[in-house]
Design an enzyme around this catalytic site. Structure first.
Site, PDB file in Angstrom:
ATOM      1  N   HIS A 111       0.838  -1.208   0.000  1.00 32.14           N
ATOM      2  CA  HIS A 111       0.000   0.000   0.000  1.00 32.14           C
ATOM      3  C   HIS A 111       0.874   1.260   0.000  1.00 32.14           C
ATOM      4  O   HIS A 111       0.638   2.196  -0.775  1.00 32.14           O
ATOM      5  CB  HIS A 111      -0.910  -0.044   1.241  1.00 32.14           C
ATOM      6  CG  HIS A 111      -1.943   1.029   1.269  1.00 32.14           C
ATOM      7  ND1 HIS A 111      -2.681   1.311   2.393  1.00 32.14           N
ATOM      8  CD2 HIS A 111      -2.360   1.915   0.329  1.00 32.14           C
ATOM      9  CE1 HIS A 111      -3.510   2.300   2.137  1.00 32.14           C
ATOM     10  NE2 HIS A 111      -3.338   2.687   0.899  1.00 32.14           N
ATOM     11  N   GLU A 145      -4.628   7.147   6.720  1.00 33.35           N
ATOM     12  CA  GLU A 145      -5.681   6.488   5.937  1.00 33.35           C
ATOM     13  C   GLU A 145      -6.133   5.204   6.637  1.00 33.35           C
ATOM     14  O   GLU A 145      -7.331   4.939   6.764  1.00 33.35           O
ATOM     15  CB  GLU A 145      -5.167   6.147   4.530  1.00 33.35           C
ATOM     16  CG  GLU A 145      -6.221   5.439   3.687  1.00 33.35           C
ATOM     17  CD  GLU A 145      -5.683   4.882   2.372  1.00 33.35           C
ATOM     18  OE1 GLU A 145      -6.375   4.053   1.758  1.00 33.35           O
ATOM     19  OE2 GLU A 145      -4.570   5.268   1.962  1.00 33.35           O
ATOM     20  N   GLU A 201       2.379   1.538  -3.390  1.00 33.90           N
ATOM     21  CA  GLU A 201       1.395   2.050  -4.363  1.00 33.90           C
ATOM     22  C   GLU A 201       1.362   3.578  -4.328  1.00 33.90           C
ATOM     23  O   GLU A 201       1.301   4.239  -5.363  1.00 33.90           O
ATOM     24  CB  GLU A 201       0.015   1.465  -4.042  1.00 33.90           C
ATOM     25  CG  GLU A 201      -1.118   2.044  -4.856  1.00 33.90           C
ATOM     26  CD  GLU A 201      -2.328   2.425  -3.997  1.00 33.90           C
ATOM     27  OE1 GLU A 201      -2.730   3.595  -4.048  1.00 33.90           O
ATOM     28  OE2 GLU A 201      -2.843   1.556  -3.270  1.00 33.90           O
ATOM     29  N   HIS A 202       1.421   4.154  -3.127  1.00 32.15           N
ATOM     30  CA  HIS A 202       1.438   5.618  -2.996  1.00 32.15           C
ATOM     31  C   HIS A 202       2.761   6.209  -3.479  1.00 32.15           C
ATOM     32  O   HIS A 202       2.780   7.229  -4.167  1.00 32.15           O
ATOM     33  CB  HIS A 202       1.242   6.010  -1.526  1.00 32.15           C
ATOM     34  CG  HIS A 202      -0.176   5.964  -1.064  1.00 32.15           C
ATOM     35  ND1 HIS A 202      -0.837   7.073  -0.597  1.00 32.15           N
ATOM     36  CD2 HIS A 202      -1.067   4.942  -0.980  1.00 32.15           C
ATOM     37  CE1 HIS A 202      -2.073   6.735  -0.246  1.00 32.15           C
ATOM     38  NE2 HIS A 202      -2.237   5.444  -0.461  1.00 32.15           N
TER      39      HIS A 202
END
Length: 1036
Positions: free
Chosen positions: A104, A205, A107-108
């Site tokens: 994750h 998040e 991905e960012h």
């Protein structure tokens, strides 16, 4: 973006005249792209790729071309379809073995700059340099996918170049890892005396994600049912584990997982395949050699006996009964999803077991009265290598856990014994037929999501798309063995030892404990730091802030120009006829692929004020309580057999020229196959004329489900609730929107669900029916093929004559009603022929906007914030300038302040059709600081510190939304609902083109930050001592 949910259906489907209408000939849809793709030959070499398979898929109007890359083994699937909204995605199998959230965070971080495009944050910058119809990236449990779509060929090449460079050649700078993942930083980065705290976009998040109790439950369910490999961890990252991730680990994960040998490329649409292959080969794949993969997910060893687990979660302050907040589910591990026919069969079986009031588990669990709704992740989940099925209840008492488990077992036994009614199986197969015919505006995105999991584990994606052959085989199995489905239930549910019972109950100290664990983790990190480490952290914090504040040169990025935007929009031909005397019906001939889409809008002007708050509930239950001679089960069966769904929703439609004027009403929507149009219209006649409001027990069930769904939705949509609340006192329509859709409605439904005697509410439904379900103030619309229109006219005429009118004239509750005809004629709407639609709008000449500041205290560790400003309606020339300004403020100021510096997952500015300018943030660790950032954003806008390039980029971004594709089913809806002609939309388009620097600074001064009365504020989030001490805030 972290994605965690079960696999959805292929194309989720939620949803005689006075002046004879003249229908125009519609050109048959071209299959040019499909035919072109059929020319490829197996074994053909194209730009480093070899064609492996060419397969027509007629049920989806496409041709599938499978290829592989010769040097790297990268897999490629092209779906050629005559659709101008073309899509690309690249997908990597990402299999983490811990909960640090490495896929994750990666991905960012890959989207923060690459070798060819080294500027910071090219992904967000491309949102403003493109006409993309979709751009995003998602991390699932075992793959990461990067999709985009656009209708512009040049734009496709630009975005493809950026996506390829980002995924295969990212910079992965340490400062970007700090910003996007996690970091230790002083609370005030410029003051080393302030305490060190955890910051980071993904960190916040995921803190926000796990405020959702449904998500907590679903995550634990997967972790505990599949405990032996990658599914035992949190791919998005556990906030308590994310601070263990290092920059080196991130770079290593990229090296092993983001390689062409571990990649799957997907393209869709009518652009030439050769161009895609050439660009992908030359810009990326030619620079790699084949790599032996080590990312495969092994099969989960099966258990020899069932297991049980219990977990805790945060309290639900909006729960209807505090003593009944326990959730329990029983889950079964199913076969590998790459067995496409078995997966198809089990997905259908799941629907038969749980979907609708005729399903066995609905009858046994929902109607038991033990709980409020099914447990999270109910049904078939095909997102993991081996699928699973889960069923249970939420909102139960802790003592009823055993009872629910026994009910599940008993229901399985009954299904094995009795099987399923033929009509229910036919209804399900009918639903699949509708799903394959219904065309969405983003079909490519639907398809890439549908095949992602199966393809990720080396299943055949083309086989998955061949719905027709799957259905034929399914029918054959049923015909040869009438007990085919019962045997599957026995095999996979009764005789399956890999069975998990998971229960969850709230702990009042849950968030306190989470905070305590985070504090301990922080102390552990801080205590291990030397003075030199602390100095370095301080300096890194300053460096990061300097980077974030520095003007970014994005000239290396490709960009479209404003001149690339189409100067004019395509116009939609509409015919307005009059049915049953004087009721306007809008006919929109479209290539709907054998589907008919019907809508009716009925005014709420005469409805008494005391009934207004329960209109959403009325809408929710109207099609679920029975009608005519049909009880609610029979009605549900007929809706499934004859339609693709019938929905009823309240609508508040703002006027295009007056802020204090709006239309209020209810929209009735349905769709069906052409052959079922008479049956669908008969169902509507029965719902209008003879709805049943006697089923008290079933009404209670529906009330509890509705209240539970509203409560569950707050953590995902908190910013929308904040914006609705903040705009409540700014316009009359805002007040009604809050009543229908905001926190006011959540509270109303909580109160109703808590009532021991629900009869008083049930008795109000026939009263609403009396005012609403008639032809007094109604208009209708039909979208269908031209050939079907004469039949549609006849059926709508019959429907309207059957429904009839009120026996006595009812006066509007609010006296100020304005009749407003839709534009017509050569000057107003040249593409609309026939009669006019006359809308009856409510206006409030005495309305005075005022400021209201509301803080909803909820047990969340993050905030959702909305600040709203009253500006101008759609037709005012300033509206276009404010629309561009909102995008400009988001891209050039708020994104940096709220996300990069503040660590919130999202934030920005937007302008609604109704003229409400909203500043918002989402999953935000800050509150007062964010409100200060909103103020700084307004000052920045007024200062005019933006360039012509910035303005042009904002225009591109706005036009990507304005020109987003519209499905045939939705064409003409702006005219039908809002009275907007294509000429009005073209005029607005020209106003957008004409926006310049002077206009932007002018509207900033004119509307933003000018006075309290035109501002509203709302925050959903944890207790806040500063707000609590400020008497201007209302604390809820």
């Amino acid at each position: 973006m972290w994605r965690f949910s079960g696999r959805r259906g292929l194309c989720a489907v939620q949803r005689l005249s006075c002046g004879r209408v003249h229908h125009r000939v519609w050109r048959e849809k071209s299959d040019q792209a499909c035919e072109r793709a059929l020319q490829y030959k197996v074994g053909e070499k194209i730009h480093g790729f070899t064609v492996n398979q060419v397969t027509p898929v007629p049920e989806l109007f496409l041709t599938a071309v499978k290829l592989s890359h010769d040097n790297t083994g990268a897999r490629y699937l092209h779906l050629a379809r005559e659709d101008k909204n073309n899509l690309f995605s690249v997908q990597f199998r990402t299999t983490p073995m811990d909960s640090t959230g490495v896929p994750h965070v990666l991905e960012h971080t890959v989207l923060c700059g690459s070798q060819k495009y080294p500027c910071r944050d090219p992904f967000f910058k491309m949102l403003n340099r493109s006409l993309s119809t979709f751009m995003n990236a998602m991390t699932a449990s075992d793959y990461t996918i990067y999709p985009f779509s656009t209708q512009n060929p040049k734009d496709f090449q630009n975005l493809l170049s950026v996506y390829l460079d980002a995924t295969f050649f990212p910079c992965l700078r340490e400062l970007d890892f700090w910003q996007e993942g996690w970091r230790l930083e002083h609370e005030n980065p410029r003051d080393p005396q302030t305490p060190l705290i955890f910051k980071g976009v993904v960190f916040n998040e995921m803190k926000g994600a796990f405020t959702d109790n449904e998500r907590i439950f679903s995550q634990h369910l997967q972790n505990k049912l599949l405990p032996d490999h990658t599914y035992s961890v949190v791919s998005g990252g556990d906030p308590l584990c994310i601070p263990e991730l290092t920059w080196e680990q991130l770079k290593q994960f990229h090296a092993t997982h983001y390689h062409p040998s571990n990649a799957r490329f997907f393209t869709y649409g009518n652009f030439q395949l050769e161009g895609h292959l050439k660009q992908i080969h030359e810009e990326a794949l030619s620079k790699f050699q084949r790599l032996e993969q080590s990312t495969a997910v092994p099969a989960q060893p099966h258990w020899d006996k069932p297991r049980e687990f219990h977990i805790t979660c945060g309290p639900d302050s909006l729960a209807t009964e505090t003593a009944k907040q326990t959730t329990v589910s029983v889950s079964f591990l199913l076969p590998d999803i790459t067995d496409t026919f078995e997966a198809f069969t089990l997905s259908l079986l799941s629907s038969l077991l749980i979907a609708g009031p005729n399903s066995p588990f609905y009858k046994a669990l929902i109607e038991s009265g033990l709980g409020t709704d099914f447990s999270p992740d109910v049904g078939y989940n095909g997102y993991t290598r081996e699928a699973y099925f889960s069923v249970g209840l939420q909102g139960i008492a802790e003592k009823d856990v055993k009872t629910v488990r026994e009910l599940v077992d008993r229901t399985i036994e009954e299904v094995i014994e009795k099987g399923f009614e033929d009509d229910r199986i036919e209804a399900l197969l009918h639903k699949i037929e509708i799903q394959t015919k219904h065309q969405s505006a983003s079909f490519g995105l639907t398809l890439t999501s549908y095949i992602a999991s199966c393809w990720n584990h080396d299943g055949d994606p083309v086989e998955l798309l061949q719905i027709g052959s799957q259905l034929t085989r399914f029918r054959k199995c049923l015909k040869e063995n009438p007990k085919f489905l019962q045997e599957k239930v026995e095999q996979y549910f009764k005789n399956n030892q890999h069975k998990l019972t998971l229960s969850m109950k709230p702990d009042d100290k849950y968030y306190e404990k989470q905070t305590q664990m985070e504090t301990e983790k922080l102390e552990q990190k801080v205590n291990s730091l030397s003075p030199a480490d602390k100095q370095q952290i301080y300096e890194k914090g300053l460096e990061l802030q300097t980077q974030q504040s520095k003007h970014q040169d994005a000239s290396c990025l490709p960009a479209l120009k404003v001149s690339d935007i189409e100067p004019s929009m395509p116009f939609t031909k509409l015919d307005i006829g009059l049915a049953a005397g004087d009721i306007p019906v809008q006919y929109c001939p479209q290539p709907t692929n054998g589907m008919v889409y019907f809508r009716a809008f009925s005014s709420l002007n005469t409805l008494p004020e005391d009934l207004r708050p329960i209109v959403p509930l009325f809408c929710s239950v109207l099609t679920k309580l029975g009608c005519g001679i049909l009880n609610y089960r029979e009605q549900a069966q007929q809706i499934e057999l004859k339609t693709g769904g019938m929905s009823v929703t309240p609508h508040v439609l703002p006027d295009d020229s007056q802020l204090d004027t709006y239309e209020q009403g209810v929209l009735f929507s349905s769709l069906c196959l052409e052959r079922n149009l008479p049956d669908m219209m008969h169902l509507w006649s029965e719902i209008f004329n003879n709805p049943c409001f006697e089923e008290e027990e079933h009404f209670k069930v529906l009330v509890k489900m509705t209240a539970q769904e509203l409560s569950n939705g707050i953590s995902d949509s908190g910013h929308l609730y904040a914006a609705l609340r903040a705009s409540k006192t700014l316009t009359p329509s805002g007040d009604l929107q809050e009543t229908f859709s905001g926190m006011d409605q959540v509270k109303v439904m909580k109160r109703i669900a808590e009532m021991t005697d629900i009869k008083p509410i049930l008795r109000k439904l026939p009263r609403i029916k009396k005012y609403l379900l008639n032809c007094d103030n109604m208009r209708c619309s039909v979208n269908a093929t031209p050939q079907q229109m004469p039949q549609a006219e006849k059926e709508v005429e019959n429907f309207l004559r059957n429904v009839g009118r009120s026996k006595k004239e009812r006066k509007p509750v609010r006296p100020h009603i304005v009749e407003k005809p839709t534009p017509s004629g050569p000057s107003g709407a040249a593409h609309v022929s026939g009669s006019q639609i006359v809308r009856k709008l409510v206006t409030d000449p005495t309305f005075k906007p005022c400021q209201m500041k509301t803080h909803f205290v909820l047990p969340f560790p993050v905030n959702y914030i909305g600040e709203c400003v009253r500006t101008v309606p759609y037709a005012d020339p300033d509206h276009a300038s404010l629309k561009i300004l909102a995008r400009l403020m988001t891209a050039k100021f708020l994104h940096t302040e709220i996300r990069e510096k503040g660590g919130a997952y999202g934030g920005g500015a937007k302008l609604t059709h109704s003229g409400i300018f909203t500043l918002y943030s989402y999953r935000d660790p800050n509150s007062i600081e964010t409100l200060q950032s909103f103020g700084k954003a307004v000052d920045w806008a007024k200062s005019g510190k933006f360039t012509q390039q910035d303005i042009d980029e904002a225009k591109l971004s706005v036009f990507s939304t304005v020109d987003s594709p519209v499905a045939p089913s939705d064409k003409g809806m702006d005219h039908f609902l809002y009275g907007l002609s294509d000429e009005m939309k073209q005029a607005y388009r020209e106003q957008l083109f004409a926006v310049n620097h002077d206009k932007l600074t002018s509207v900033s001064h004119k509307y933003l930050g000018i006075g309290k009365s035109t501002h509203g504020l709302a925050i959903l989030g944890p207790e806040n001592s500063k707000i609590a001490k400020d008497p201007s805030w209302i604390i809820k």
